[in-house]
Design a protein around this motif. Sequence first.
Motif, PDB file in Angstrom:
ATOM      1  N   TYR A 147     -27.750  28.451  -9.611  1.00 14.00           N
ATOM      2  CA  TYR A 147     -27.112  27.699 -10.687  1.00 14.00           C
ATOM      3  C   TYR A 147     -25.681  27.729 -10.723  1.00 14.00           C
ATOM      4  CZ  TYR A 147     -26.495  26.270 -15.433  1.00 14.00           C
ATOM      5  OH  TYR A 147     -26.055  25.506 -16.538  1.00 14.00           O
ATOM      6  N   VAL A 150     -24.769  24.827  -8.684  1.00 19.19           N
ATOM      7  CA  VAL A 150     -25.004  23.501  -9.353  1.00 19.19           C
ATOM      8  C   VAL A 150     -23.768  23.252 -10.234  1.00 19.19           C
ATOM      9  CG1 VAL A 150     -26.496  22.390 -11.018  1.00 19.19           C
ATOM     10  CG2 VAL A 150     -27.463  23.675  -9.123  1.00 19.19           C
ATOM     11  N   LYS A 151     -23.245  24.352 -10.869  1.00 19.01           N
ATOM     12  CA  LYS A 151     -22.131  23.994 -11.710  1.00 19.01           C
ATOM     13  C   LYS A 151     -20.865  23.720 -10.843  1.00 19.01           C
ATOM     14  CE  LYS A 151     -22.007  25.043 -15.629  1.00 19.01           C
ATOM     15  NZ  LYS A 151     -22.380  24.073 -16.810  1.00 19.01           N
ATOM     16  N   MET A 175     -24.729  31.890 -16.634  1.00 17.44           N
ATOM     17  CA  MET A 175     -24.086  32.477 -15.292  1.00 17.44           C
ATOM     18  C   MET A 175     -24.185  34.032 -15.301  1.00 17.44           C
ATOM     19  SD  MET A 175     -21.724  29.336 -14.341  1.00 17.44           S
ATOM     20  CE  MET A 175     -21.081  29.943 -12.533  1.00 17.44           C
TER      21      MET A 175
END
Length: 259
Positions: A147, A150-151, A175
Motif C-alpha cells: 500500500y 501504491v501511495k 499506512m
Amino acid sequence: MNLLEVRQLSKHFGGNAAVDQVSFVLNPGELLALIGPNGAGKSTTFNMVGGQLPASGGSVLLDGEELRGLSSRSIAHKGVGRTFQIAATFASLTVIENVQMALLSHHRRVFSFWRPAAGLYRDEAMQLLDLVSMQDQADRPCSELAYGDVKRVELAMSLAGKPRVLLMDEPTAGMAPAERRALVGLVKQLVMQHRLAVLFTEHSMDVVFSYADRVIVLARGKLIAEGSVEQIRQHPKVQEVYFGTGKTIQTDAVQEAVP
C-alpha cells in the motif's frame, strides 16, 4: 503575493455552518498541515479549495486568480494537484501505465485502438517515477504493490499535472508508521527541492509535528489557531478543544496531547 490565498471561506448545509469564514495562505516551498478533531470541517475545506465542493462564500485565489466556481478539472489545469485518502490508482494497470494515463489527461490527449497509449509519454512517466523512487517497479501491476508503494504511484500521478500547489487528503491513512515517515519525508523533499506548496490533512500527530512547516487548526468549522509546530503545541486553545487537557501520547520524537 501569496501563491494560494483562502479568504473567508464558508460552507453552509441548511442552517449549519460546516466551515465558517476560514482564511489562510500557502507559499512555495511550504508544507502546511490542516488538523482538527473529527467534524472540524477539514475535509469540507479541502474539497472547496480543490473544487470538489462548491463554497457558500469566500474566495480561493491562486496567484491572485479566483478559483471559486471553477470545476475541479479546471482548477487542476491551473496548477492545483490532488491526492485522496483512498489511493486513486488503476489496480489492473502497471505502475507506469497509471502515470501515463495521468499524463494523457494533463496533456488532454485522446488515444484510439489504432494508436495505442503504451508508447505515449513513457520517458516523462519514468522521470516522475524516479522522483518517487518507483522506477524499478514501473512494469509491475499496481495490484501487486504494497500500500505504501501504491501511495507513491498516486503521488507520481498527481505530479503529472506539474502542480504548483498539491492538496493531500490524509496521505498516510492506512499506512504503518515506517511507511508514513517514508512517504511524508519524500513529500518534504519535493517541497524543498522543487518549491512545491503542499496543504495536507492528517490525523497522525507524529507526521504533523515532524514534517510540517506550519499548522492550522480547525474546530467546529472555525480556524482557532495558526503557527509553527512549537506554537501549536503550546497553544492553550488547541490543547483544550483538539487534544484535551493533561493527557499525552508518545510519538517518535515528542510527547503530544490527545483527545
